[in-house]
Design an enzyme around this catalytic site. Structure first.
Site, PDB file in Angstrom:
ATOM      1  N   GLU A  84       0.830  -1.207   0.000  1.00  0.00           N
ATOM      2  CA  GLU A  84       0.000   0.000   0.000  1.00  0.00           C
ATOM      3  C   GLU A  84       0.860   1.250   0.000  1.00  0.00           C
ATOM      4  OE1 GLU A  84      -3.319   2.399  -0.101  1.00  0.00           O
ATOM      5  OE2 GLU A  84      -3.242   0.245  -0.402  1.00  0.00           O
ATOM      6  N   PHE A  87       7.774   4.437   2.169  1.00  0.00           N
ATOM      7  CA  PHE A  87       8.249   5.818   2.274  1.00  0.00           C
ATOM      8  C   PHE A  87       9.521   5.854   3.104  1.00  0.00           C
ATOM      9  CE2 PHE A  87       8.431   9.979   4.346  1.00  0.00           C
ATOM     10  CZ  PHE A  87       8.355  10.811   3.238  1.00  0.00           C
ATOM     11  N   GLY A  98      15.388   1.639   0.497  1.00  0.00           N
ATOM     12  CA  GLY A  98      14.191   1.218  -0.236  1.00  0.00           C
ATOM     13  C   GLY A  98      14.371  -0.174  -0.811  1.00  0.00           C
ATOM     14  N   GLU A 126       8.232  10.099 -11.157  1.00  0.00           N
ATOM     15  CA  GLU A 126       9.220   9.436 -12.005  1.00  0.00           C
ATOM     16  C   GLU A 126      10.389   8.837 -11.222  1.00  0.00           C
ATOM     17  OE1 GLU A 126      10.627   7.472 -15.060  1.00  0.00           O
ATOM     18  OE2 GLU A 126       8.677   8.435 -15.018  1.00  0.00           O
ATOM     19  N   SER A 128      10.385   7.351  -8.348  1.00  0.00           N
ATOM     20  CA  SER A 128       9.929   6.055  -7.834  1.00  0.00           C
ATOM     21  C   SER A 128       9.689   5.071  -8.967  1.00  0.00           C
ATOM     22  CB  SER A 128       8.644   6.227  -7.017  1.00  0.00           C
ATOM     23  OG  SER A 128       8.929   6.934  -5.833  1.00  0.00           O
ATOM     24  N   TYR A 132      11.462   1.402  -9.351  1.00  0.00           N
ATOM     25  CA  TYR A 132      10.750   0.141  -9.508  1.00  0.00           C
ATOM     26  C   TYR A 132      11.183  -0.584 -10.786  1.00  0.00           C
ATOM     27  CZ  TYR A 132       7.704   2.316  -6.019  1.00  0.00           C
ATOM     28  OH  TYR A 132       7.219   2.936  -4.907  1.00  0.00           O
TER      29      TYR A 132
END
Length: 160
Positions: A84, A87, A98, A126, A128, A132
């Site tokens: 969900e 951060f 991260g 962008e 993040s 990913y």
């Protein structure tokens, strides 16, 4: 060198989880949409166990979090882990924290026999999205998220 740790949130962390929810909402320019209270977080995570949270710490200081729950895929017949929120406070980004959170989430998903891990990301975010993609995530651009708000849920439940 700073020491990074990741731990499961406990009942005394309900306020901390809410703090990080507000920080991500602020980052996403959506702080006005946060309705959750500390009591809501406590009830959902530690009483009903509807979701789970990890707390990221550097030298014992909380610096981020992840909040996830399990869903189910009818197509693969197994659960999935739905992230969900994730951060990290801005001043702690770029240190691999991260990535470490995603590694732990993947271990949890593997342990729970999940066939998928999924999450959403705002189109404008962008940095993040690139993060990913670099980990191997596949954007599901052909899917559109649909939502009923609480008012709509109540209206539909009443047969309207």
């Amino acid at each position: 060198m700073p020491k990074f740790t990741l731990r499961e949130a406990g009942p005394s962390d309900a306020g901390l989880v809410l703090y990080f929810i507000k920080k991500i909402a602020e980052y996403e320019k959506m702080l006005d949409q946060v309705q959750a209270s500390e009591a809501d977080i406590y009830d959902s995570l530690f009483v009903r166990k509807a979701a789970y949270s990890l707390i990221a710490e550097e030298d014992g200081k909380p610096i981020g979090f992840a909040l996830y729950f399990f869903n189910f895929s009818t197509f693969i017949g197994r659960p999935g882990l739905y992230l969900e929120d994730i951060f990290i406070l801005a001043e702690y980004r770029g240190k691999g924290y991260g990535t470490a959170i995603f590694h732990e989430l993947a271990r949890i998903a593997k342990r729970e026999n999940c066939g998928r891990m999924e999450w959403t990301c705002l189109d404008w975010n962008e940095p993040s999205r690139q993060f990913y993609r670099n980990m191997g995530a596949i954007a599901m651009d052909e899917w559109t998220v649909h939502r009923f708000t609480e008012d709509t849920i109540h209206r539909i439940a009443e047969g309207q």
